[in-house]
Design a protein around this motif. Structure first.
Motif, mmCIF file in Angstrom:
data_model
loop_
_atom_site.group_PDB
_atom_site.id
_atom_site.type_symbol
_atom_site.label_atom_id
_atom_site.label_comp_id
_atom_site.label_asym_id
_atom_site.label_seq_id
_atom_site.Cartn_x
_atom_site.Cartn_y
_atom_site.Cartn_z
ATOM 1 N N VAL A 101 53.032 18.241 63.685
ATOM 2 C CA VAL A 101 54.031 17.327 64.204
ATOM 3 C C VAL A 101 55.353 18.024 64.522
ATOM 4 O O VAL A 101 56.222 17.424 65.145
ATOM 5 C CB VAL A 101 54.284 16.166 63.217
ATOM 6 N N PHE A 102 55.532 19.256 64.085
ATOM 7 C CA PHE A 102 56.706 20.065 64.434
ATOM 8 C C PHE A 102 58.008 19.320 64.132
ATOM 9 O O PHE A 102 58.916 19.272 64.965
ATOM 10 C CB PHE A 102 56.665 20.454 65.907
ATOM 11 N N LEU A 103 58.097 18.734 62.966
ATOM 12 C CA LEU A 103 59.319 18.054 62.572
ATOM 13 C C LEU A 103 60.311 19.084 62.035
ATOM 14 O O LEU A 103 60.099 19.663 60.980
ATOM 15 C CB LEU A 103 59.030 17.006 61.496
ATOM 16 N N ASP A 104 61.367 19.304 62.786
ATOM 17 C CA ASP A 104 62.330 20.338 62.411
ATOM 18 C C ASP A 104 63.727 19.861 62.791
ATOM 19 O O ASP A 104 64.051 19.765 63.968
ATOM 20 C CB ASP A 104 61.995 21.638 63.146
ATOM 21 N N TYR A 105 64.535 19.540 61.777
ATOM 22 C CA TYR A 105 65.885 19.062 62.032
ATOM 23 C C TYR A 105 66.933 19.974 61.392
ATOM 24 O O TYR A 105 68.063 19.555 61.154
ATOM 25 C CB TYR A 105 66.050 17.637 61.487
ATOM 26 N N SER A 106 66.565 21.214 61.134
ATOM 27 C CA SER A 106 67.502 22.125 60.483
ATOM 28 C C SER A 106 68.594 22.595 61.435
ATOM 29 O O SER A 106 69.651 23.022 60.992
ATOM 30 C CB SER A 106 66.748 23.331 59.927
ATOM 31 N N SER A 107 68.348 22.527 62.739
ATOM 32 C CA SER A 107 69.366 22.903 63.712
ATOM 33 C C SER A 107 69.151 22.093 64.979
ATOM 34 O O SER A 107 68.120 21.453 65.161
ATOM 35 C CB SER A 107 69.294 24.407 64.028
ATOM 36 N N LEU A 108 70.121 22.122 65.856
ATOM 37 C CA LEU A 108 70.061 21.307 67.056
ATOM 38 C C LEU A 108 68.934 21.744 67.980
ATOM 39 O O LEU A 108 68.203 20.913 68.519
ATOM 40 C CB LEU A 108 71.414 21.369 67.782
ATOM 41 N N TRP A 109 68.789 23.056 68.156
ATOM 42 C CA TRP A 109 67.769 23.508 69.099
ATOM 43 C C TRP A 109 66.364 23.297 68.549
ATOM 44 O O TRP A 109 65.428 23.034 69.311
ATOM 45 C CB TRP A 109 67.998 24.982 69.449
ATOM 46 N N ALA A 137 65.530 20.767 66.555
ATOM 47 C CA ALA A 137 65.291 19.338 66.744
ATOM 48 C C ALA A 137 64.926 19.044 68.195
ATOM 49 O O ALA A 137 64.030 18.237 68.482
ATOM 50 C CB ALA A 137 66.522 18.534 66.335
ATOM 51 N N GLY A 138 65.611 19.735 69.114
ATOM 52 C CA GLY A 138 65.262 19.576 70.523
ATOM 53 C C GLY A 138 63.859 20.051 70.824
ATOM 54 O O GLY A 138 63.143 19.450 71.645
ATOM 55 N N LEU A 139 63.430 21.130 70.160
ATOM 56 C CA LEU A 139 62.066 21.627 70.346
ATOM 57 C C LEU A 139 61.037 20.618 69.850
ATOM 58 O O LEU A 139 60.007 20.394 70.496
ATOM 59 C CB LEU A 139 61.898 22.953 69.611
ATOM 60 N N SER A 140 61.330 19.995 68.712
ATOM 61 C CA SER A 140 60.410 18.993 68.171
ATOM 62 C C SER A 140 60.230 17.839 69.144
ATOM 63 O O SER A 140 59.103 17.407 69.417
ATOM 64 C CB SER A 140 60.932 18.464 66.833
ATOM 65 N N TRP A 141 61.343 17.341 69.668
ATOM 66 C CA TRP A 141 61.253 16.227 70.602
ATOM 67 C C TRP A 141 60.652 16.663 71.936
ATOM 68 O O TRP A 141 59.964 15.870 72.601
ATOM 69 C CB TRP A 141 62.632 15.613 70.806
ATOM 70 N N SER A 142 60.895 17.895 72.335
ATOM 71 C CA SER A 142 60.310 18.391 73.587
ATOM 72 C C SER A 142 58.794 18.443 73.500
ATOM 73 O O SER A 142 58.085 18.047 74.439
ATOM 74 C CB SER A 142 60.865 19.779 73.920
ATOM 75 N N ILE A 143 58.280 18.935 72.370
ATOM 76 C CA ILE A 143 56.830 18.967 72.178
ATOM 77 C C ILE A 143 56.259 17.556 72.155
ATOM 78 O O ILE A 143 55.193 17.287 72.712
ATOM 79 C CB ILE A 143 56.487 19.728 70.881
ATOM 80 N N PHE A 144 57.007 16.650 71.524
ATOM 81 C CA PHE A 144 56.556 15.258 71.492
ATOM 82 C C PHE A 144 56.478 14.677 72.901
ATOM 83 O O PHE A 144 55.469 14.043 73.275
ATOM 84 C CB PHE A 144 57.513 14.434 70.629
ATOM 85 N N PHE A 145 57.523 14.865 73.707
ATOM 86 C CA PHE A 145 57.515 14.316 75.061
ATOM 87 C C PHE A 145 56.457 14.992 75.932
ATOM 88 O O PHE A 145 55.834 14.344 76.786
ATOM 89 C CB PHE A 145 58.897 14.466 75.699
ATOM 90 N N LEU A 146 56.240 16.284 75.713
ATOM 91 C CA LEU A 146 55.244 16.993 76.518
ATOM 92 C C LEU A 146 53.831 16.516 76.220
ATOM 93 O O LEU A 146 53.084 16.139 77.139
ATOM 94 C CB LEU A 146 55.351 18.499 76.258
#
Length: 431
Positions: free
Chosen positions: A36-44, A46-55
């Motif tokens: 699930v790539f849940l990663d909120y330790s930094s902004l980028w 978190a952006g990667l997590s949501w990017s994978i989700f949207f992709l």
């Protein structure tokens, strides 16, 4: 990867927390959380997590539907039900992803799984929960892998036999291979999200099943009513916390799965629908996946609710045995008779079930055995007050006030099973 995911989702561990619990959590859930790539330790990150989700949850399914619907292909390669498949699975995965994101931000995995409270539990509860932590990842694989392998076989067949009918760019073989891999990754990502939240809910319920079994032991030893009441209040509070965390998720997937099942039936029962295992096999697989995830949650909720409500029956039985024993002691005048009465009237029946046959689901909370009596330490009024409290304060998993007990489970199971069997009968001929 496992250490990174754990560092992100787990709050900082204080020195008084045992390192063994942290290591256990890392080993058990690192492999599952990396999907699930849940990663909120930094902004980028978190952006990667949501990017994978949207992709994988939105982008790839949209391309699959609008580019590879293949309406001009031969009948066996057409995909008339792809819209329902992609929409249903993506919505389920979106609900799961948002729930996991909310849990990770608010609680952290350690607090979410009640690992921070294991230090005050008994060895039996800790060992049982440890076993379930390891078993949950195997259970997740048991649900995800068959669905993934079945869909992968279908997609490989579809791309390999479609020929020039299937759209491609530049090189036909390279284009098909890349798209096939992306579609398989999207399917794996989405069903992993769906089942992971359901397994986590099952795991938290199992911890409190262990606590309830441990709580039932208080009626078999000399205990104070105040201690019994405090322990039960603690269990009720934790069950209420679980209910509040998961109620929106359970209600959402219940509505989603039901609408998806009815929509599937409407499209496959149309007179002009071309339904066979090639065109509708993926729809049947999606239906099975959604219903399985829903039933995992409902069964876990119904099981913990049944256990929690069985406490009332156990307390009433304990109160009845103690009352009978008290009156027998008043009738007897000799000390020897009192001892015989205390030991003989309400024993933990050694030969009560002499045929060694147990009922379905018999355990400490739900059985037909009598309980040992300690009437001298607890008055009748206190026992009666405790039983009255249990009768009017039934614990369990609720969804906005509705108790998820076995009645709800049987009703929803009957409806969903009927819809699923109807879909399987229309698609792959199973009835």
């Amino acid at each position: 990867m496992e250490e990174e995911v754990a560092e992100i989702l787990l709050p900082k561990i204080s020195r008084r927390d045992s390192s063994s619990e942290a290591n256990l959590e890392l080993k058990s859930y690192g492999s599952g959380l990396k999907w699930v790539f849940l990663d909120y330790s930094s902004l980028w990150r978190a952006g990667l997590s949501w990017s994978i989700f949207f992709l994988l949850n939105i982008g790839v399914p949209l391309v699959s539907h609008f580019v590879f619907s293949c309406s001009d292909c031969d009948p066996s390669h057409q995909r008339p039900f792809d819209a329902i498949i992609q929409l249903s699975l993506s919505l389920f995965a979106a609900i799961s992803f948002l729930s996991l994101s909310s849990f990770a931000r608010k609680y952290g995995l350690r607090r979410f799984l009640f690992l921070n409270k294991l230090s005050v539990e008994s060895d039996k509860v800790r060992q049982g929960y440890t076993h379930q932590l390891h078993r949950s990842m195997r259970l997740l694989s048991a649900f995800v892998l068959p669905c993934f392998l079945a869909d992968s076989a279908y997609k490989i067949w579809w791309f390999s036999t479609g020929g020039n009918q299937i759209p491609y760019l530049y090189n036909i073989y390279l284009s098909k291979a890349i798209i096939c891999i992306l579609l398989m990754c999207s399917w794996l990502y989405r069903i992993s999200l769906c089942f992971l939240v359901c397994i986590l809910f099952r795991l938290t319920c199992y911890l409190h099943l262990l606590r309830l079994d441990e709580f039932a032991q208080v009626f078999e030893r000399e205990s104070e009513v105040a201690a019994i009441l405090i322990e039960h209040l603690s269990i009720r509070r934790n069950l209420r916390v679980i209910s509040h965390r998961f109620r929106l998720f359970i209600l959402s997937i219940l509505i989603l799965v039901t609408i998806s099942q009815f929509a599937s039936l409407l499209v496959i029962t149309e007179p002009r629908s071309h339904v066979n295992i090639a065109t509708a096999g993926e729809l049947a697989l999606c239906s099975i996946t959604l219903v399985t995830g829903l039933l995992i949650c409902l069964r876990s909720a119904a099981k913990i609710t049944h256990k929690a409500q069985s406490v009332t029956s156990l307390a009433a039985k304990w109160h009845a045995c103690a009352t009978i024993n008290s009156f027998d002691e008043l009738e007897d005048e000799t000390p020897s008779a009192q001892i015989a009465s205390a030991q003989g009237e309400c024993p933990v029946a050694s030969d009560w079930d002499s045929d060694n046959e147990e009922g379905d689901g018999d355990d400490v909370l739900d059985n037909t055995n009598l309980v040992p009596i300690y009437a001298n330490t607890i008055s009748y009024q206190k026992r009666q007050a405790l039983v009255t409290y249990f009768e009017h304060n039934r614990a369990g998993i609720t969804v906005y006030g509705f108790m998820l007990d076995r009645t709800w489970l049987h009703t929803i199971f009957a409806i969903q099973l009927s819809l699923t069997l109807w879909i399987l009968n229309k698609t792959i001929g199973i009835s």
